[in-house]
Enzyme design. Structure first.
Site: not given
Length: 400
Positions: A312, A275, A277
């Protein structure tokens, strides 16, 4: 010998590669046009190569597993129907058709210096079995655990809370069984639980529970669960809990006055998941890097609770903050003389008894954690955490 078929995709052109049977190899070696190729002192016949245009079939077999070739010549072997048994992953459907159990051998690269599985390895195994559960269900789309309905709505799963309790750590070579199942969490969330046990004895090593919500893959904002997705996942929900739900104790937010801090953590490309991240297992590694070496050498983590706040990205710079409770001084991190006043505060039955040192050593040691993105104006929280540590066990129960 059965003929094995494999397909490979290349940007410019795609070829169909077939390794011939022993009889075919022997016949080819007799033909002058097909001279053998010497490899490490032995002869091999050349591989027969044909273009995909010469192959009418749209499905081939790779090492015994069906691989469907779509119109773009890409490999696609995700099951489209529910499977009860997966021999390749040593997995099977349980709980009356809605749970999943996978048998796993702890590998050498999953253990630390003490030959026990690391926390990161355990978290990775939890994630893997969860994804394999969705794989077996026949609902998996092309996302990271996303169903077909989620893919159509540009939705992905993100974890909002996770708790892991570990009584014993599996050792290298030990065979464990991991059970996982899902249930409802409010109107728009999903709960996933796990149990890790010894296959030989049935003793439970660890329990875990987590809460997941949906996020729009494009806007990166949380989303309600569409009805078509609810119709997909709701039949798999069961009322069963690996960890009894108590009143959730709030994890306080740390500030720059925290005792331990690492302010220059940068995600690597390898830290990103499907994804795009940073994977949540990487967060745990950043947290544990702030734990004092004295604690890591003599203790093992017995529980961890994580509350996720935001993603993040690969360009973010992360700070890891850590604050111990006062009982850290009883475990050799602070000079022993500092313990005098603390001993005066203990109850008389403990002080007068013979087990004062044992009592102090067996008390769990707790830390509060915070990961945040380092910014000029504001530090955005990524995840809050709490860890509990206990003295390492010298003997290894349940080992053979």
């Amino acid at each position: 010998m059965r003929t094995m078929v494999a397909t490979f995709s290349y940007p410019a052109s795609t070829y169909f590669v077939r390794s011939c049977s022993m009889r075919e190899n022997y016949d080819q070696l007799k033909q002058p046009v097909n001279t053998g190729i010497r490899t490490n002192g032995s002869f091999r016949s050349p591989i027969k190569v044909e273009t995909l245009g010469q192959i009418p079939a749209t499905t081939s077999t790779t090492l015994g597993q069906a691989v469907t070739i779509d119109e773009n010549c890409l490999r696609q072997n995700i099951p489209t129907k529910k499977k009860m048994v997966d021999p390749h992953r040593q997995g099977l459907i349980t709980e009356g058709g809605v749970g999943y159990r996978q048998t796993i051998v702890i590998r050498s690269y999953e253990v630390g210096a003490d030959k026990t599985a690391t926390l990161e390895s355990i978290l990775n195994l939890l994630q893997e079995t969860a994804l394999n559960h969705v794989w077996m269900s026949g609902l998996l789309g092309d996302g990271f655990g996303a169903t077909h309905g989620m893919v159509r709505n540009d939705l992905i799963w993100v974890v909002s809370r996770m708790q892991v309790l570990i009584d014993y750590y599996p050792i290298w070579g030990e065979v464990v069984e991991i059970d996982t199942w899902v249930g409802a969490s409010g109107k728009n969330g999903m709960r996933r639980d796990w149990l890790i046990r010894s296959q030989a004895t049935g003793h439970i090593f660890a329990r875990a529970t987590s809460t997941w919500v949906m996020m729009n893959r494009k806007t990166r904002r949380l989303s309600k669960m569409p009805e078509e997705v609810r119709a997909e996942v709701a039949p798999w929900f069961i009322e069963k809990q690996a960890i009894k739900e108590d009143a959730q104790e709030k994890i306080v937010k740390l500030d720059k006055e925290a005792k331990y801090m690492n302010s220059d953590l940068k995600p690597k490309r390898s830290d990103l998941d499907m994804n795009q991240h940073v994977n949540n297992v990487k967060y745990v590694r950043w947290m544990l890097e702030t734990i004092p070496d004295q604690i890591l050498e003599g203790h093992q983590l017995s529980s961890i609770t994580l509350e996720y706040r935001r993603e993040c990205g690969s360009s973010d710079i992360v700070q890891s903050l850590c604050e111990p409770e006062d009982d850290e001084i009883l475990h050799g991190v602070v000079e022993p003389d500092y313990c005098t006043n603390l001993l005066n505060g203990l109850s008389s039955d403990i002080v007068n008894g013979s087990g004062v040192l044992t009592y102090l050593e067996q008390r769990p040691l707790r830390y509060t954690h915070l990961l945040q993105i380092r910014g000029d104006k504001q530090n955005d929280e990524i995840v809050r955490g709490r860890t509990t540590w206990k003295r390492k066990i010298v003997t290894m129960p349940f080992s053979t």
